[in-house]
Design a protein around this motif. Structure first.
Motif, mmCIF file in Angstrom:
data_model
loop_
_atom_site.group_PDB
_atom_site.id
_atom_site.type_symbol
_atom_site.label_atom_id
_atom_site.label_comp_id
_atom_site.label_asym_id
_atom_site.label_seq_id
_atom_site.Cartn_x
_atom_site.Cartn_y
_atom_site.Cartn_z
ATOM 1 N N ILE A 105 20.849 -40.385 26.741
ATOM 2 C CA ILE A 105 20.695 -41.109 25.476
ATOM 3 C C ILE A 105 21.504 -40.454 24.350
ATOM 4 C CG2 ILE A 105 18.637 -39.856 24.677
ATOM 5 C CD1 ILE A 105 17.510 -42.604 23.762
ATOM 6 N N THR A 106 21.855 -39.186 24.518
ATOM 7 C CA THR A 106 22.629 -38.480 23.489
ATOM 8 C C THR A 106 24.134 -38.632 23.678
ATOM 9 O OG1 THR A 106 22.654 -36.406 24.759
ATOM 10 C CG2 THR A 106 20.802 -36.757 23.250
ATOM 11 N N MET A 107 24.560 -39.284 24.759
ATOM 12 C CA MET A 107 25.991 -39.417 25.060
ATOM 13 C C MET A 107 26.522 -40.739 24.515
ATOM 14 S SD MET A 107 26.264 -37.769 28.869
ATOM 15 C CE MET A 107 25.890 -36.036 29.123
ATOM 16 N N LYS A 108 27.562 -40.672 23.705
ATOM 17 C CA LYS A 108 28.043 -41.828 22.955
ATOM 18 C C LYS A 108 28.587 -42.958 23.824
ATOM 19 C CE LYS A 108 29.215 -39.266 18.745
ATOM 20 N NZ LYS A 108 30.301 -38.884 17.817
ATOM 21 N N ASP A 109 29.307 -42.638 24.880
ATOM 22 C CA ASP A 109 30.004 -43.667 25.649
ATOM 23 C C ASP A 109 29.239 -44.124 26.886
ATOM 24 O OD1 ASP A 109 32.170 -43.579 23.865
ATOM 25 O OD2 ASP A 109 33.027 -41.855 24.913
ATOM 26 N N SER A 110 27.966 -43.829 26.946
ATOM 27 C CA SER A 110 27.181 -44.183 28.126
ATOM 28 C C SER A 110 26.462 -45.512 27.932
ATOM 29 C CB SER A 110 26.153 -43.076 28.416
ATOM 30 O OG SER A 110 25.202 -43.514 29.348
ATOM 31 N N THR A 111 26.667 -46.431 28.868
ATOM 32 C CA THR A 111 25.957 -47.717 28.799
ATOM 33 C C THR A 111 24.462 -47.522 29.051
ATOM 34 O OG1 THR A 111 26.520 -48.120 31.133
ATOM 35 C CG2 THR A 111 27.946 -49.117 29.463
ATOM 36 N N ALA A 112 24.120 -46.594 29.964
ATOM 37 C CA ALA A 112 22.710 -46.305 30.199
ATOM 38 C C ALA A 112 22.083 -45.682 28.959
ATOM 39 C CB ALA A 112 22.549 -45.370 31.400
ATOM 40 N N GLY A 113 22.835 -44.797 28.304
ATOM 41 C CA GLY A 113 22.349 -44.176 27.081
ATOM 42 C C GLY A 113 22.038 -45.206 26.012
ATOM 43 N N GLY A 124 13.270 -52.967 29.126
ATOM 44 C CA GLY A 124 14.503 -52.235 29.399
ATOM 45 C C GLY A 124 15.206 -52.678 30.658
ATOM 46 N N GLN A 125 16.513 -52.889 30.527
ATOM 47 C CA GLN A 125 17.378 -53.184 31.664
ATOM 48 C C GLN A 125 18.514 -52.175 31.605
ATOM 49 O OE1 GLN A 125 18.482 -57.351 31.445
ATOM 50 N NE2 GLN A 125 16.370 -57.998 31.111
ATOM 51 N N VAL A 126 18.430 -51.159 32.457
ATOM 52 C CA VAL A 126 19.352 -50.019 32.378
ATOM 53 C C VAL A 126 20.426 -50.145 33.452
ATOM 54 C CG1 VAL A 126 19.551 -47.507 32.391
ATOM 55 C CG2 VAL A 126 17.434 -48.595 31.564
ATOM 56 N N PRO A 127 21.701 -50.240 33.055
ATOM 57 C CA PRO A 127 22.770 -50.371 34.049
ATOM 58 C C PRO A 127 22.985 -49.083 34.830
ATOM 59 C CG PRO A 127 23.688 -50.148 31.847
ATOM 60 C CD PRO A 127 22.204 -50.257 31.669
ATOM 61 N N ASP A 128 23.473 -49.214 36.034
ATOM 62 C CA ASP A 128 23.846 -48.051 36.841
ATOM 63 C C ASP A 128 25.015 -47.355 36.152
ATOM 64 O OD1 ASP A 128 23.505 -46.421 39.100
ATOM 65 O OD2 ASP A 128 25.182 -47.378 40.112
ATOM 66 N N ASP A 129 24.906 -46.069 35.918
ATOM 67 C CA ASP A 129 25.880 -45.359 35.103
ATOM 68 C C ASP A 129 26.021 -43.946 35.654
ATOM 69 O OD1 ASP A 129 27.339 -44.057 33.132
ATOM 70 O OD2 ASP A 129 26.115 -44.748 31.466
#
Length: 263
Positions: free
Chosen positions: A219-227, A200-205
């Protein structure tokens, strides 16, 4: 029988509990029966990230102390019916649960769940030794900072000494702009130092903060890059081959807004 995963870190504040919550929700969304065990006794936060803080009656210490059966202490998630939390105590210390007790508990729970995910206290003290005892797999969470990576390396060494061979890595809060300027470690540097499989490489969001305050994992949010990154992590844990997302750099206007305090 379930797969038992411990999520750990050498340094506090790198997103270990956030990772636990998001992986747990992601696995439950796929239909798996998932139990999350918070072993950060005295400093529990997993209940807050899941929005379950007002539903706790019993805790891990009550269970291991023989006061209640584990099923009575489990808190079922309000939105994800196959996700359960076993919280720990806010008033006891890390010595309240020992490794043997946690191993026995996980053996008992493994009959009822596909995944048991253990949220481990940061560092290498007694709480760490207890949390890793029952695990089949360890996920080390770090951020692209030299001190955090050095602490992660120490944790990997301790896991090896405890005969834990299945160790994976998640790098959290990645900022491509800072990496490009040389102000943050890049993945090649981190991989060379730690030498374990990165899943996993999770962007700052900023949406992670919003999600945390709402008790709704990102993870439940549609427009989140971290999700999306967490969804990909869950897919990889389930055996899928998923490429890493390409880093998204901030636009000029986003940087300008940040400079003037508008973000």
């Amino acid at each position: 029988m379930s797969e038992i995963i411990v999520i750990t870190s050498g340094k506090g504040g790198v997103g270990k509990t956030t990772t636990t919550a998001n992986i747990g929700v992601g696995l439950a969304i796929r239909g798996n029966r998932v139990a999350l065990i918070d072993t950060d006794t005295g400093l529990r936060n997993l209940d807050l990230l899941l929005g379950l803080e007002n539903r706790i009656m019993y805790d891990l210490v009550d269970v291991t102390g023989g006061r209640v059966p584990y099923k009575k202490a489990l808190v079922r998630h309000k939105k994800h019916e196959t996700l359960y939390l076993l919280p720990t105590s806010q008033i006891k210390d890390k010595s309240a649960v020992n490794p043997e007790q946690l191993v026995d508990l996980c053996k008992e729970m493994s009959k009822d769940f596909d995944y048991i995910i253990i949220d481990c206290p940061a560092g290498i003290e007694q709480g760490f030794k207890t949390a890793i005892a029952a695990a089949d797999c360890a996920i080390v969470v770090t951020v692209p900072e030299i001190s955090a990576v050095r602490d992660a390396d120490k944790i990997i060494g301790e896991l090896g000494r405890a005969d834990k061979e299945n160790i994976k890595l998640i790098v959290n809060r990645i900022r491509p702009q800072m990496i490009e300027k040389g102000d943050m470690m890049d993945m090649s540097d981190i991989n060379e130092i730690l030498s374990i499989e990165c899943i996993g490489q999770v962007p700052d969001d900023e949406m992670v903060v919003t999600a945390t305050n709402k008790g709704e994992p990102v993870i439940t949010m549609k427009d989140s890059t971290a999700g999306q990154a967490y969804k990909n992590i869950v897919g990889r844990l389930c055996g899928e081959s998923i490429p890493f997302m390409k880093p998204q750099k901030e636009s000029f206007f986003t940087r300008l807004k940040r400079l003037f305090g508008l973000l």
